[in-house]
Design an enzyme around this catalytic site. Structure first.
Site, mmCIF file in Angstrom:
data_model
loop_
_atom_site.group_PDB
_atom_site.id
_atom_site.type_symbol
_atom_site.label_atom_id
_atom_site.label_comp_id
_atom_site.label_asym_id
_atom_site.label_seq_id
_atom_site.Cartn_x
_atom_site.Cartn_y
_atom_site.Cartn_z
ATOM 1 N N LYS A 42 0.815 -1.212 0.000
ATOM 2 C CA LYS A 42 0.000 0.000 0.000
ATOM 3 C C LYS A 42 0.850 1.263 0.000
ATOM 4 O O LYS A 42 0.879 2.010 -0.957
ATOM 5 C CB LYS A 42 -0.929 0.009 1.206
ATOM 6 C CG LYS A 42 -2.361 -0.340 0.841
ATOM 7 C CD LYS A 42 -3.251 -0.028 2.011
ATOM 8 C CE LYS A 42 -4.704 -0.357 1.727
ATOM 9 N NZ LYS A 42 -5.505 -0.172 2.930
ATOM 10 N N ARG A 92 4.941 15.132 20.491
ATOM 11 C CA ARG A 92 5.759 16.331 20.279
ATOM 12 C C ARG A 92 4.959 17.610 20.407
ATOM 13 O O ARG A 92 5.479 18.637 20.805
ATOM 14 C CB ARG A 92 6.390 16.301 18.870
ATOM 15 C CG ARG A 92 7.539 15.358 18.723
ATOM 16 C CD ARG A 92 7.834 15.068 17.282
ATOM 17 N NE ARG A 92 6.735 14.350 16.673
ATOM 18 C CZ ARG A 92 6.754 13.843 15.452
ATOM 19 N NH1 ARG A 92 7.809 14.018 14.679
ATOM 20 N NH2 ARG A 92 5.720 13.181 14.986
ATOM 21 N N SER A 130 10.471 12.071 10.998
ATOM 22 C CA SER A 130 10.919 11.193 9.905
ATOM 23 C C SER A 130 10.668 11.847 8.552
ATOM 24 O O SER A 130 11.491 11.738 7.642
ATOM 25 C CB SER A 130 10.187 9.852 9.969
ATOM 26 O OG SER A 130 10.464 9.203 11.174
HETATM 27 P P1 ADP Z 1 3.521 6.633 12.790
HETATM 28 O O1 ADP Z 1 3.608 6.427 11.326
HETATM 29 O O2 ADP Z 1 2.791 5.523 13.498
HETATM 30 O O3 ADP Z 1 3.080 8.016 13.245
HETATM 31 P P2 ADP Z 1 6.278 7.325 13.398
HETATM 32 O O4 ADP Z 1 7.409 6.431 13.031
HETATM 33 O O5 ADP Z 1 6.178 8.600 12.648
HETATM 34 O O6 ADP Z 1 4.988 6.415 13.292
HETATM 35 O O7 ADP Z 1 6.319 7.669 14.955
HETATM 36 C C1 ADP Z 1 6.179 6.697 15.945
HETATM 37 C C2 ADP Z 1 5.914 7.377 17.291
HETATM 38 O O8 ADP Z 1 7.036 8.160 17.668
HETATM 39 C C3 ADP Z 1 4.723 8.336 17.302
HETATM 40 O O9 ADP Z 1 4.071 8.228 18.540
HETATM 41 C C4 ADP Z 1 5.367 9.689 17.157
HETATM 42 O O10 ADP Z 1 4.566 10.709 17.730
HETATM 43 C C5 ADP Z 1 6.619 9.480 17.967
HETATM 44 N N1 ADP Z 1 7.709 10.405 17.597
HETATM 45 C C6 ADP Z 1 8.186 10.675 16.373
HETATM 46 N N2 ADP Z 1 9.189 11.571 16.415
HETATM 47 C C7 ADP Z 1 9.358 11.886 17.736
HETATM 48 C C8 ADP Z 1 10.232 12.780 18.448
HETATM 49 N N3 ADP Z 1 11.119 13.550 17.802
HETATM 50 N N4 ADP Z 1 10.101 12.856 19.786
HETATM 51 C C9 ADP Z 1 9.162 12.099 20.425
HETATM 52 N N5 ADP Z 1 8.321 11.248 19.816
HETATM 53 C C10 ADP Z 1 8.405 11.136 18.487
#
Ligand code: ADP
Length: 152
Positions: A42, A92, A130
């Site tokens: 997907k 965040r 990311s």
């Molecule tokens: P998803 O696609 O499930 O949102 P991510 O890989 O983007 O997954 O993020 C996984 C988790 O990590 C989420 O809860 C996100 O809010 C948290 N997260 C991402 N970046 C940070 C950061 N810089 N500090 C704290 N938490 C973070």
């Protein structure tokens, strides 16, 4: 009983912000399973899933309480199968809160025994995301300071 937490996410890529959540999570839980979710075909990832699994496993190779897995099913189901009673997530800002609130509600609906636990981001990692890293990397920018491992 071992307190097992699942830390689910796309981790595309896994960042220093994610690492911080995991390390702080190890103070609260006996085991943390970092679970990279993917939907078969997907959504196209930027960093291949096997590559990212390897990088994250290396990052925590000295920490037997941290495991890294992939999954392609409901997070609530995957947690149950792995004996995880907690879902670890990071917050965040208010945008994260809105999103996390909805996911936590639906996960609780799907698996009533599952508690979502949120750690507020450490200020120095608050701006790491990311999606920004992917953007910078695409145009050959240096992202090495934002990742807990070397990309090459
Ligand atoms: P998803 O696609 O499930 O949102 P991510 O890989 O983007 O997954 O993020 C996984 C988790 O990590 C989420 O809860 C996100 O809010 C948290 N997260 C991402 N970046 C940070 C950061 N810089 N500090 C704290 N938490 C973070």
């Amino acid at each position: 009983m071992k307190r097992i937490a699942l830390f689910p996410g796309s981790f595309d890529p896994f960042t220093k912000g994610h690492e911080d959540i995991v390390l702080r999570g190890t103070q609260l839980f006996d085991e943390i399973i970092i679970a990279i979710g993917y939907n078969s075909g997907k959504t196209q990832r930027y960093f291949p899933i096997d590559f990212m699994v390897g990088k994250i496993r290396n990052t925590f190779s000295d920490n037997p309480a941290v495991k890294v897995e992939t999954y392609a099913e409901l997070t609530a189901e995957y947690a149950k199968k792995n004996g995880a009673k907690y879902l670890l997530r990071g917050l965040r800002n208010t945008t994260d809160f809105e999103y996390e609130n909805s996911i936590a509600q639906v996960n609780k609906y799907l698996n009533a025994e599952l508690e979502s636990v949120f750690l507020i981001t450490s200020p120095k990692f608050a701006s790491i995301s990311s999606s920004i890293i992917r953007e910078v990397h695409k145009y050959n920018g240096d992202v090495s300071g934002l990742l807990p491992y070397k990309l090459v």
